[in-house]
Write an enzyme that holds these catalytic residues in place. Structure first.
Site, short mmCIF file in Angstrom:
data_model
loop_
_atom_site.label_atom_id
_atom_site.label_comp_id
_atom_site.label_asym_id
_atom_site.label_seq_id
_atom_site.Cartn_x
_atom_site.Cartn_y
_atom_site.Cartn_z
N CYS A 97 0.77 -1.16 -0.04
CA CYS A 97 0.03 0.00 0.20
C CYS A 97 1.02 1.36 -0.17
O CYS A 97 1.68 1.50 0.91
CB CYS A 97 -0.91 0.01 1.24
SG CYS A 97 -1.77 1.51 1.23
N CYS A 138 0.25 3.60 2.64
CA CYS A 138 0.86 3.40 3.83
C CYS A 138 2.27 3.76 4.11
O CYS A 138 2.66 4.13 5.10
CB CYS A 138 0.71 1.88 4.00
SG CYS A 138 -0.95 1.34 4.11
#
Length: 152
Positions: A72, A75
């Protein structure tokens, strides 16, 4: 409904898929960036989770739970800020959970997108942030720390 990427709500990819809108093809490299550093504890087993939530509850601390995925991209943007906040606020316990390693557990906490950060006090959710808004994470963390200071 399966767990989806937070960057693009229209994305139909599940955690286990590689999504071209926000993901990296190099999962191994991404996973190596998610480890225990400083005051952040990596949770990869339910027993470890129970240990940390018990520690927080027994010591009147707030538990800050960062649900992420190694692929991600958002993230990766917020993780350094999360780690810096963990160093700044030692009165709180900061943990990371990989949604792929603990998928069922993440579902139990209604994590539908990454990153998701949940603030817990006495085992109950007191706040939540979905997405990689670093300024919002800083505000929510400061507000949680302020709550600890006002504790009688």
């Amino acid at each position: 409904m399966g767990n989806r990427c937070a960057r693009t709500p229209c994305c139909t990819k599940l955690w286990s898929c590689i999504c071209c809108c926000c993901c990296s093809n190099n999962k191994a490299r991404a996973r190596s960036q998610h480890g225990s550093k400083g005051n952040v504890y990596s949770i990869n087993r339910i027993e470890k989770w129970e240990e940390k939530i018990t520690e927080a509850n027994n010591n009147g601390k707030i538990l800050v739970v960062y649900f992420s995925a190694p692929w991600c991209v958002p993230c990766k943007k917020i993780e350094p800020v999360f780690r810096e906040l963990a160093s700044r606020y030692p009165s709180m316990i900061f943990v990371t959970i990989d949604v792929e390693e603990l998928a069922e557990f993440s579902d139990e906490w209604n994590v539908e997108a990454t990153p998701t950060i949940v603030f817990l006090k006495d085992g109950r959710q007191m706040d939540k942030l979905v997405g990689a808004e670093t300024s919002e994470l800083q505000k929510k963390t400061a507000a949680a720390a302020e709550l600890l200071l006002r504790k009688p």
